[in-house]
Design a protein around this motif. Structure first.
Motif, PDB file in Angstrom:
ATOM      1  N   GLU A 228      53.040  46.201  44.804  1.00 14.32           N
ATOM      2  CA  GLU A 228      52.106  45.148  44.405  1.00 14.32           C
ATOM      3  C   GLU A 228      52.350  44.669  42.975  1.00 14.32           C
ATOM      4  O   GLU A 228      51.435  44.220  42.308  1.00 14.32           O
TER       5      GLU A 228
ATOM      6  N   ALA B  86      46.829  57.011  51.307  1.00 15.53           N
ATOM      7  CA  ALA B  86      46.588  56.624  49.917  1.00 15.53           C
ATOM      8  C   ALA B  86      45.087  56.538  49.642  1.00 15.53           C
ATOM      9  O   ALA B  86      44.597  56.982  48.597  1.00 15.53           O
TER      10      ALA B  86
ATOM     11  N   ASN C 266      56.022  56.912  50.116  1.00 15.08           N
ATOM     12  CA  ASN C 266      55.086  56.044  50.824  1.00 15.08           C
ATOM     13  C   ASN C 266      54.451  56.813  51.987  1.00 15.08           C
ATOM     14  O   ASN C 266      55.137  57.192  52.935  1.00 15.08           O
TER      15      ASN C 266
ATOM     16  N   ASN D 154      52.255  44.006  54.113  1.00 17.10           N
ATOM     17  CA  ASN D 154      53.099  45.124  54.496  1.00 17.10           C
ATOM     18  C   ASN D 154      52.974  45.457  55.971  1.00 17.10           C
ATOM     19  O   ASN D 154      53.509  46.438  56.431  1.00 17.10           O
ATOM     20  N   TRP D 155      52.224  44.633  56.708  1.00 17.63           N
ATOM     21  CA  TRP D 155      52.006  44.938  58.114  1.00 17.63           C
ATOM     22  C   TRP D 155      52.906  44.103  58.997  1.00 17.63           C
ATOM     23  O   TRP D 155      53.231  42.985  58.688  1.00 17.63           O
TER      24      TRP D 155
ATOM     25  N   ASP E   3      41.570  46.210  48.504  1.00 14.65           N
ATOM     26  CA  ASP E   3      43.012  45.965  48.483  1.00 14.65           C
ATOM     27  C   ASP E   3      43.412  45.436  47.112  1.00 14.65           C
ATOM     28  O   ASP E   3      42.625  44.775  46.445  1.00 14.65           O
ATOM     29  N   ALA E   4      44.649  45.705  46.763  1.00 19.72           N
ATOM     30  CA  ALA E   4      45.132  45.292  45.446  1.00 19.72           C
ATOM     31  C   ALA E   4      45.429  43.796  45.378  1.00 19.72           C
ATOM     32  O   ALA E   4      45.539  43.222  44.303  1.00 19.72           O
ATOM     33  N   ASP E   5      45.561  43.154  46.552  1.00 25.00           N
ATOM     34  CA  ASP E   5      46.068  41.780  46.553  1.00 25.00           C
ATOM     35  C   ASP E   5      44.983  40.710  46.378  1.00 25.00           C
ATOM     36  O   ASP E   5      45.245  39.533  46.584  1.00 25.00           O
TER      37      ASP E   5
ATOM     38  N   ARG F  86      46.344  36.025  50.045  1.00 29.70           N
ATOM     39  CA  ARG F  86      46.940  36.977  49.127  1.00 29.70           C
ATOM     40  C   ARG F  86      47.209  36.302  47.784  1.00 29.70           C
ATOM     41  O   ARG F  86      47.767  35.214  47.748  1.00 29.70           O
TER      42      ARG F  86
ATOM     43  N   GLN G 198      42.592  39.978  48.240  1.00 30.03           N
ATOM     44  CA  GLN G 198      42.114  39.341  49.467  1.00 30.03           C
ATOM     45  C   GLN G 198      40.645  39.674  49.691  1.00 30.03           C
ATOM     46  O   GLN G 198      39.947  38.980  50.404  1.00 30.03           O
TER      47      GLN G 198
ATOM     48  N   SER H   1      53.650  39.904  49.437  1.00 25.19           N
ATOM     49  CA  SER H   1      53.582  39.681  50.877  1.00 25.19           C
ATOM     50  C   SER H   1      52.976  40.883  51.578  1.00 25.19           C
ATOM     51  O   SER H   1      52.948  41.983  51.037  1.00 25.19           O
TER      52      SER H   1
ATOM     53  N   PRO I  89      44.426  51.193  46.823  1.00 26.78           N
ATOM     54  CA  PRO I  89      45.765  51.603  47.252  1.00 26.78           C
ATOM     55  C   PRO I  89      46.771  50.487  46.953  1.00 26.78           C
ATOM     56  O   PRO I  89      46.476  49.316  47.198  1.00 26.78           O
ATOM     57  N   CYS I  90      47.904  50.852  46.403  1.00 25.13           N
ATOM     58  CA  CYS I  90      48.894  49.834  46.023  1.00 25.13           C
ATOM     59  C   CYS I  90      50.271  50.195  46.554  1.00 25.13           C
ATOM     60  O   CYS I  90      50.766  51.282  46.286  1.00 25.13           O
ATOM     61  N   TYR I  91      50.856  49.295  47.287  1.00 19.97           N
ATOM     62  CA  TYR I  91      52.234  49.493  47.732  1.00 19.97           C
ATOM     63  C   TYR I  91      53.017  48.228  47.434  1.00 19.97           C
ATOM     64  O   TYR I  91      52.726  47.180  48.008  1.00 19.97           O
TER      65      TYR I  91
ATOM     66  N   GLY J 273      51.541  55.633  53.464  1.00 17.24           N
ATOM     67  CA  GLY J 273      50.722  54.697  54.232  1.00 17.24           C
ATOM     68  C   GLY J 273      49.340  54.555  53.618  1.00 17.24           C
ATOM     69  O   GLY J 273      48.853  55.454  52.926  1.00 17.24           O
TER      70      GLY J 273
HETATM   71  N1  UDP Z   1      49.140  49.516  51.207  1.00 17.91           N
HETATM   72  C1  UDP Z   1      49.397  50.837  50.877  1.00 17.91           C
HETATM   73  N2  UDP Z   1      50.377  51.515  51.551  1.00 17.91           N
HETATM   74  C2  UDP Z   1      51.114  50.949  52.547  1.00 17.91           C
HETATM   75  C3  UDP Z   1      50.815  49.600  52.896  1.00 17.91           C
HETATM   76  C4  UDP Z   1      49.828  48.925  52.211  1.00 17.91           C
HETATM   77  O1  UDP Z   1      48.763  51.400  49.984  1.00 17.91           O
HETATM   78  O2  UDP Z   1      51.987  51.600  53.097  1.00 17.91           O
HETATM   79  C5  UDP Z   1      48.089  48.779  50.478  1.00 17.91           C
HETATM   80  C6  UDP Z   1      48.529  47.454  49.870  1.00 17.91           C
HETATM   81  O3  UDP Z   1      49.082  47.628  48.595  1.00 17.91           O
HETATM   82  C7  UDP Z   1      47.244  46.673  49.812  1.00 17.91           C
HETATM   83  C8  UDP Z   1      46.496  47.167  51.048  1.00 17.91           C
HETATM   84  O4  UDP Z   1      47.078  48.421  51.381  1.00 17.91           O
HETATM   85  O5  UDP Z   1      46.488  46.970  48.653  1.00 17.91           O
HETATM   86  C9  UDP Z   1      46.551  46.192  52.191  1.00 17.91           C
HETATM   87  O6  UDP Z   1      47.910  45.878  52.476  1.00 17.91           O
HETATM   88  P1  UDP Z   1      48.379  44.405  52.868  1.00 17.91           P
HETATM   89  O7  UDP Z   1      47.800  43.413  51.943  1.00 17.91           O
HETATM   90  O8  UDP Z   1      49.851  44.465  52.979  1.00 17.91           O
HETATM   91  O9  UDP Z   1      47.745  44.266  54.314  1.00 17.91           O
HETATM   92  P2  UDP Z   1      46.909  43.031  54.897  1.00 17.91           P
HETATM   93  O10 UDP Z   1      45.954  42.568  53.832  1.00 17.91           O
HETATM   94  O11 UDP Z   1      47.913  42.008  55.258  1.00 17.91           O
HETATM   95  O12 UDP Z   1      46.194  43.625  56.075  1.00 17.91           O
END
Ligand code: UDP
Ligand code: MG
Length: 336
Positions: free
Chosen positions: A13, A77, A71, A207-208, A94-96, A201, A98, A205, A9-11, A73
């Protein structure tokens, strides 16, 4: 040959998306006897994520993408990705970056050993504030005691490998208010937890924020337990019993002993206390009502705008059970 679909899922990114594919591909190429493909789900990003995804899928045969109409969420996704995944198993990442891609080979090993749901547990939450940790403790403690599903694992996120059995089961659960963690637990099957260290990451940044986490916690509680409702019933009974006892006491004091009962402070306390309790009770009922409100509308979990360059249209049908992704067929008009 076995086939595994990686769902991403990518938002917003754009900064990391180009790094993701090479980093993961480098790891999965080492795994023999298994073919990997990717589904990127663009969750209504407002930056150039979609353009980048189009480009990545043009360059690599094993990459496809879905772009949602707005979007929806992360939970929705992920569902879109699960609906379109064709592999014998899926991996959600996750796309980032992590979620370390090096863990994939370990997941595949456990999957081949017969496990259906291999989830990765964060070993270190030291980066988190005291407040967030305490809130998480309360939430998981509560859910463990009262939830109607299997135990919801602590520190386990969405980084996991799911066998097709789990995927098919998750696909039946078309609820709108998705608390995916709870759904994974609810499905059951053979689970294996492996540890991993959350990476920083790669770019961009998070999204939470606290409000989003709080609403997710409420969603989790209201979708998997009705304990708060029983709690207010219990509270109501207790307060009523207490009130009757106090009433008898006051009557006896006034009638038998002629004791003038102190009025104002007692009244204030009782009124405020009862007012607060009533508001709390109504609030709790309201949370459940809002769940019902959202579910009864039977809206689709997501709408797809574009699938691998093809514009999509939602073909509506009358029977809710049939309202699934299969009804989203390519539209006639194509992209310019
Ligand atoms: N993401 C998404 N839709 C949203 C928010 C986040 O698809 O509305 C995706 C985001 O691109 C990422 C993953 O969910 O791949 C985790 O998001 P993020 O890194 O912001 O969260 P964290 O790692 O801080 O929990
Ligand atoms: Mg992240």
């Amino acid at each position: 040959m076995e086939k595994i679909t990686i769902i991403v899922p990518c938002y917003n990114e754009e900064e990391v998306i180009d790094m993701f594919y090479p980093a993961v591909q480098k790891q999965v190429e080492k795994i023999s006897g298994c073919e990997f493909d990717y589904i990127f789900v663009n969750d209504g990003s407002r930056d150039s994520t979609l353009e980048k995804l189009r480009e990545i899928s043009r360059r690599h045969d094993n990459v496809s993408y879905l772009s949602l109409s707005r979007n929806f969420g992360k939970e929705s996704a992920m569902m879109a990705g699960l609906d379109y995944a064709e592999g014998d198993a899926v991996i959600i990442m996750d796309a980032d970056l992590q979620h370390p891609p090096e863990k994939i080979s370990e997941m595949v090993t456990w999957w081949r050993a017969g496990y259906d749901d291999i989830c990765a547990r964060r070993v270190d939450r030291s980066g988190e504030t005291w407040f967030k940790k305490t809130a998480a403790n309360i939430f998981y403690g509560f859910m463990k005691k009262f939830s109607t599903s299997n135990e919801i694992q602590r520190n386990v996120g969405d980084f996991r490998l799911l066998d097709k059995r789990c995927v098919e089961a998750l696909k039946i659960m078309r609820e709108n208010q998705r608390f995916t963690k709870g759904l994974f637990a609810w499905v059951g099957y053979r689970k294996k937890i492996i540890p991993f260290e959350v990476q920083p990451r790669a770019a961009g940044s998070t999204n939470w924020n606290y409000a989003a986490l709080f609403s997710l916690a409420i969603k989790g509680m209201t979708s998997f337990t009705t304990a708060p409702l029983h709690f207010v019933t219990f509270l109501g009974i207790t307060i009523s019993c207490g009130a009757i006892g106090y009433m008898i006491f006051v009557l006896i004091m006034a009638l038998l002993y002629g004791d003038p009962v102190a009025g104002y402070p007692t009244l204030m306390t009782v009124i405020l206390f009862l007012g607060g309790t009533q508001l709390l009770a109504i609030g709790i009922i309201g949370e459940y009502l809002s769940q019902i409100f959202h579910e009864t509308k039977h809206r689709p979990i997501y709408l797809i705008d574009e699938h691998n360059g093809q514009r999509m249209i939602y073909k509506s049908v009358l029977i809710p059970a049939e309202r699934n992704f299969e009804n989203q067929k390519p539209a006639e008009k194509n992209n310019p």
